[in-house]
Write a protein that holds these residues in place. Structure first.
Motif, PDB file in Angstrom:
ATOM      1  N   UNK A   1      47.688 108.840  47.508  1.00 11.63           N
ATOM      2  CA  UNK A   1      46.601 109.261  46.522  1.00 11.63           C
ATOM      3  C   UNK A   1      45.952 108.305  45.618  1.00 11.63           C
ATOM      4  N   UNK A   2      44.794 107.744  46.338  1.00 12.62           N
ATOM      5  CA  UNK A   2      44.359 106.553  45.422  1.00 12.62           C
ATOM      6  C   UNK A   2      43.946 106.803  44.175  1.00 12.62           C
ATOM      7  N   UNK A   3      43.437 107.970  43.550  1.00 12.33           N
ATOM      8  CA  UNK A   3      43.058 108.315  42.289  1.00 12.33           C
ATOM      9  C   UNK A   3      44.378 108.555  41.450  1.00 12.33           C
ATOM     10  N   UNK A   4      45.334 109.243  41.987  1.00  9.13           N
ATOM     11  CA  UNK A   4      46.721 108.858  41.230  1.00  9.13           C
ATOM     12  C   UNK A   4      47.283 107.707  40.970  1.00  9.13           C
ATOM     13  N   UNK A   5      47.151 106.741  41.878  1.00 15.02           N
ATOM     14  CA  UNK A   5      47.535 105.521  41.674  1.00 15.02           C
ATOM     15  C   UNK A   5      46.762 104.772  40.702  1.00 15.02           C
ATOM     16  N   UNK A   6      45.535 104.935  40.646  1.00 13.13           N
ATOM     17  CA  UNK A   6      44.603 104.547  39.551  1.00 13.13           C
ATOM     18  C   UNK A   6      45.150 104.979  38.083  1.00 13.13           C
ATOM     19  N   UNK A   7      45.335 106.375  38.027  1.00 17.01           N
ATOM     20  CA  UNK A   7      45.751 106.901  36.901  1.00 17.01           C
ATOM     21  C   UNK A   7      46.795 106.441  36.457  1.00 17.01           C
ATOM     22  N   UNK A   8      47.970 106.269  37.090  1.00 13.12           N
ATOM     23  CA  UNK A   8      49.191 105.822  36.696  1.00 13.12           C
ATOM     24  C   UNK A   8      48.996 104.312  36.070  1.00 13.12           C
ATOM     25  N   UNK A   9      48.387 103.656  36.539  1.00 19.45           N
ATOM     26  CA  UNK A   9      48.265 102.157  35.892  1.00 19.45           C
ATOM     27  C   UNK A   9      47.007 101.643  35.430  1.00 19.45           C
ATOM     28  N   UNK A  10      45.724 102.575  35.395  1.00 24.88           N
ATOM     29  CA  UNK A  10      44.707 102.171  34.967  1.00 24.88           C
ATOM     30  C   UNK A  10      44.582 102.160  33.358  1.00 24.88           C
ATOM     31  N   UNK A  11      43.937 101.131  32.785  1.00 25.61           N
ATOM     32  CA  UNK A  11      43.995 101.092  31.175  1.00 25.61           C
ATOM     33  C   UNK A  11      42.270 100.859  30.995  1.00 25.61           C
ATOM     34  N   UNK A  12      41.889 101.521  29.921  1.00 24.28           N
ATOM     35  CA  UNK A  12      40.222 101.427  29.695  1.00 24.28           C
ATOM     36  C   UNK A  12      40.142 100.682  28.235  1.00 24.28           C
TER      37      UNK A  12
END
Length: 459
Positions: A308-319
């Motif tokens: 799940x690419x979106x899940x990966x981004x949400x786990x490590x993403x920062x804005x």
């Protein structure tokens, strides 16, 4: 003022010459280092001088003082731990990565390196048979690749019970039960510790280290709350693969996240020869591997894959206000670091140089060499091959534990090859890991001769 090329030229030329001297020495040099760390340190751990030293002289000094303490890990006769060599295109591309000096975290700022890594991502997913919508992160190694997959799993199973670990942390959260085969690798334990999840509940394994489905069913029945299951593609000692389809279907029926540690064995999915061994592998939720092992790119380059690419981004993403974000996603949203080198470029270069058939031939060749070593060594009097040689690992016993240790010490002292000792299922073993693209029939024969000499020296 921008640095001028001539400021680099002489130092780089010296480094190039020393690199070629090193590579040319591998065919004949002893694999073992000729000095220990304390002996090498005597040259380096000196008071820092007051004035500058010419960069080219620094490189000459570095090469001369380090050389006796270098292990011949890129040699075709190195079979220690699970350490691969480096393909020519991968090594050369890594030199460019250092020269380009791109901080590959933000797609907008480093479009070239981001685009190359995205191409490598596409090829990896295609080769390994994973869904093209999966997300890939290039980490420092397999330990952090496991960390990435398990972090995504931690978020998902807590999301499913209404707990926001990103905002609220783990304090007070539902406890996650993590299950893993009794012979799971220590890197799984390390990643779980980093994530605050503690050690996994061990699930019984069979005589080749494969998780037992009946024991897994019992462990799942005994668990309550969120569950993560860790499986293995390539047991450290036997090279065997867990029964993916049965195990994953059982775990998914309980709503568990399934992560596969495939540090070296995940690459078997690229070859039709292992289709039955990895049946069901693609049903998992995340996977980890190390491109330095089977694919033979330079250190450091782990690969984390999350379905799940979106899940990966949400786990490590920062804005943040100062970063320029790309709607397609940025490289830093898939790994623990903001700042990193372009680790995926040597992966692209290796795959570009090999092609699909070359990658398959690489994987198949490593396994063939392991079988040839097992056959030749198993024919020596008093040698027992303890594992079913299903991939690239071979474990040997020389009778008693004491004799196995003695032969191992003699083999290391001989220096012609490097094979490391270990302990597996209650016995001392000599463990052989075939991981280098350059290992050939000559290396196999030389290695068998070296073991024969070590046995004679141990008598």
């Amino acid at each position: 003022m921008t640095a001028q090329p001539d400021e680099y030229r002489e130092a780089l030329d010296r480094a190039r010459n020393h690199a070629f001297q090193w590579l040319e020495s591998l065919a004949t040099r002893p694999v073992a280092p000729q000095q220990n760390a304390d002996e090498v340190a005597a040259h380096f751990r000196v008071p820092l001088q007051e004035s500058a030293v010419d960069p080219a002289e620094v490189i000459d000094e570095l090469a001369a003082f380090a050389e006796p303490g270098l292990m011949g890990m890129p040699s075709g006769r190195f079979f220690g731990w699970v350490i691969g060599g480096t393909l020519p295109a991968a090594l050369a591309s890594d030199w460019l990565v250092s020269a380009w000096d791109q901080n590959t975290g933000i797609r907008y700022a480093t479009p070239a390196t981001a685009a190359i890594e995205e191409a490598a991502e596409d090829w990896l997913l295609d080769l390994l048979g994973f869904d093209a919508t999966s997300g890939v992160g290039f980490t420092t190694g397999a330990t952090m690749a496991n960390f990435v997959g398990l972090a995504a799993g931690r978020k998902k199973v807590l999301d499913d019970v209404g707990w926001d670990v990103q905002s609220d942390g783990l304090s007070g959260s539902p406890r996650i039960t993590v299950l893993a085969g009794a012979e799971s690798h220590a890197s799984i334990d390390m990643a779980l510790r980093y994530l605050g999840l503690g050690l996994p509940v061990p699930v019984a394994a069979d005589h080749q280290g494969r998780i037992r489905v009946d024991a897994l069913a019992e462990a799942l029945d005994a668990a309550s709350g969120p569950i993560i299951l860790c499986l293995q593609a390539g047991n450290l000692h036997s090279g065997s693969f867990d029964p993916f389809r049965e195990a994953i279907e059982l775990a998914h029926a309980r709503g568990a996240w399934v992560h596969v540690d495939g540090a070296f064995g995940l690459w078997a999915a690229a070859s039709p020869a292992w289709a039955s061994a990895v049946d069901g592998l693609q049903l998992a939720d995340s996977w980890a591997t190390d491109a330095h092992k089977t694919l033979n790119v330079p250190y450091d380059c782990g690969v984390a894959i999350v379905s799940d690419r979106a899940l990966l981004r949400s786990a490590f993403g920062v804005h943040t206000d100062y970063l320029i974000h790309d709607a397609q996603g940025d490289p830093f949203e898939r790994v623990p670091e903001f700042s990193r080198r372009a680790r995926g470029i040597p992966v692209w270069a290796a795959l570009r140089s090999l092609g699909r058939q070359g990658t398959i031939a690489l994987v198949d060749g490593l396994a063939r060499n392991a079988r040839d070593l097992a056959h030749g060594l198993g024919a020596l009097p008093g040698v027992e091959v303890l594992n079913e040689v299903v991939f690239t690992q071979v474990c040997l016993s020389f009778g008693t534990d004491e004799r196995t240790r003695t032969v191992t010490r003699a083999l290391i002292a001989d220096g012609a090859v490097w094979m490391s000792g270990s302990r597996w299922q209650g016995r001392e073993v000599l463990r052989i890991s075939v991981s280098n693209w350059s290992t050939d029939a000559t290396d196999v024969a030389a290695s068998i001769d070296a073991v024969r000499r070590a046995m004679a020296a141990a008598d």
